[in-house]
Design a protein around this motif. Sequence first.
Motif, short mmCIF file in Angstrom:
data_model
loop_
_atom_site.label_atom_id
_atom_site.label_comp_id
_atom_site.label_asym_id
_atom_site.label_seq_id
_atom_site.Cartn_x
_atom_site.Cartn_y
_atom_site.Cartn_z
N PRO A 376 33.86 -53.04 29.42
CA PRO A 376 32.33 -51.59 29.63
C PRO A 376 32.25 -50.69 28.99
CG PRO A 376 32.69 -53.69 31.08
CD PRO A 376 33.90 -53.49 30.40
N GLU A 377 33.07 -50.23 28.71
CA GLU A 377 32.96 -48.93 28.67
C GLU A 377 32.65 -48.51 26.69
OE1 GLU A 377 34.63 -45.49 30.97
OE2 GLU A 377 36.06 -46.06 29.27
N TRP A 378 32.99 -49.42 26.53
CA TRP A 378 32.63 -49.48 24.73
C TRP A 378 31.36 -49.79 24.30
CZ3 TRP A 378 36.34 -48.35 21.01
CH2 TRP A 378 35.53 -48.75 19.79
N TYR A 379 30.46 -50.47 25.22
CA TYR A 379 29.30 -50.32 25.56
C TYR A 379 28.22 -48.77 25.27
CZ TYR A 379 29.22 -55.39 25.89
OH TYR A 379 29.50 -57.23 25.02
N ALA A 380 28.79 -49.00 26.00
CA ALA A 380 28.18 -46.73 26.08
C ALA A 380 28.57 -46.38 25.13
CB ALA A 380 29.22 -46.40 27.56
N LEU A 381 29.69 -46.37 24.70
CA LEU A 381 30.08 -45.38 23.26
C LEU A 381 28.95 -46.64 22.16
CD1 LEU A 381 34.21 -45.27 23.44
CD2 LEU A 381 31.91 -43.82 23.85
N GLN A 382 28.46 -47.36 21.91
CA GLN A 382 27.69 -48.09 20.63
C GLN A 382 26.53 -48.08 21.04
OE1 GLN A 382 28.43 -49.33 17.85
NE2 GLN A 382 30.71 -49.99 18.32
N LEU A 383 25.96 -47.83 22.36
CA LEU A 383 24.88 -47.28 22.91
C LEU A 383 24.31 -45.46 22.63
CD1 LEU A 383 21.63 -47.93 24.44
CD2 LEU A 383 22.94 -46.95 26.30
N ILE A 384 25.13 -44.74 22.74
CA ILE A 384 24.63 -42.74 22.58
C ILE A 384 25.09 -42.80 21.25
CG2 ILE A 384 24.92 -43.35 24.95
CD1 ILE A 384 27.41 -41.47 24.92
N LYS A 385 25.80 -43.69 20.18
CA LYS A 385 26.60 -43.47 19.16
C LYS A 385 25.62 -42.56 18.21
CE LYS A 385 26.43 -47.26 16.19
NZ LYS A 385 27.43 -48.45 15.42
#
Length: 509
Positions: A376-385
């Motif tokens: 799930p943390e990877w989704y956050a990185l993709q959202l805010i990149k």
Amino acid sequence: MSCLAAQTPRRGRAGSRACLCAGLLASLALVLASAPVARAAAHRPIPVSRRSTPISVAIDTRNPLPPVPRSFFGLSFELSSLSRVARYADRGDLVALLRSLGPGVLRFGGVSADTRIAWTDASTPRPAWATGTLDAADFPPLASLAAKTGWRILLTIGLGHFEPEAAAREAAAAEAALGGWLEAIELGNEPNAWALTGLRSEPWTFVQYDAQVAAYRSAIEAAAPGIPLAGPDTSGSSAFENWGLAEVINQRPALLTGHHYALGCAQQPPPTISRLLSPRTRQLEETSLSRYTSIAWAGETPFRLDETNNVSCGGVAGISNTFASALWAAGYLTRAMAMGLEGINLHANQVNCGGYAPICAPTPQALAAGALQVQPEWYALQLIKRLVGERPLPTTTSSPARPNVQVTTTLASDGRLHFVIVDDDPPGARGVVVRLRVSRAFGAGSILSLTAPSPAALSGVLLGGRGIAPEGTWVPPKRLPRAANKRGTISVRIAPSSAALVTVSPKAS
């Protein structure tokens, strides 16, 4: 072209500082002149359902902050995993995963750097205390990984067992193989805590540490001149107030570093999802970040939070590997962007999918093959990149209630605005209507949502209504939901326990 110096010092290896071109300010002035800062423009209130809480968001376009560094994103691994991770340059999914985020920094360190991993070469046999080793053959694959991904290397050289000559040979081997891909070296991991962990006897203060760092640096400079130093890599911001300031004065590092975990694995009451996402935890995080950045600014030295995650000691299953970790990361990283950090490295253990791992291998076979899967943390990185390279804007929120909602705003070079909205309230709480006061010079806002069945969900995480494939592939929707600009305000409905990226573009002239 004339420039205005950035308000917040930020230096790379060459010591350059960010600046804002006057031409860019002039071009944005026409678009942003009518954007409200201190008071709302006159307009009719937008209706809000009885079950929704209104939040008004005002942005200060007159004082944009320095751009988020291009290498803001980072991952942190134990030094004991360096050999395995380096060999993912030629197998598995890591190259594609890192490329999907843009450039970044891979840090190798952690507790294993001082307690388990030793350098070996023809002059340095493996010591009895070490359970693993590094040698010169480990660095060429690491250089290949860096070159294929654009991610530079922050390398921790062990100081826990005092061996300055061996450290010098290790640094020289790393420099020879990595060249410009070597961001810097750190000397020891969390050295401020060594008297507690038994690596040093009392007295052990910065004075004793500084003398040993000076001996290491002298030996390294003789073997491989010019390698940048990062440090002091403290266990937290409280220790950094003393150690970080002294490091700036005595060692003049190229980069300041330290650690932070939102929750402690052994603290009482024990970690929970509600505590991870609570306003109290957020307040403590901001206090910690403020300690770090105040010293960095005073010392005109960039600061990187080179080891962080949600719960210490490898994380807690049912918290660290849930959708709550994505909500936490989206809020924490964007606040760190707004506070001027050089970057953040999320600590990860590829073999522990139940802990705080943005990416991990679910089986031993997958680990050997480099068949990593996103958490799930990877989704956050993709959202805010999309915020990387943009300028954070001071953002103020107001509401008649006290919803557990965060809003961060950035300004792109073409005049677009990005709003990251994170609603940390639990399921069943009132949703919010976020009123983005952007002026009539902008069009409608597009909404990329980050959702899951609940904060405790281990699966079912969606970005824009779509999942990210295990190896990191994500195809954005052809069309995203849109919210109209009505009299200079865009109203976006956000459900509890979700996040969204709202993109607002200037109207065509």
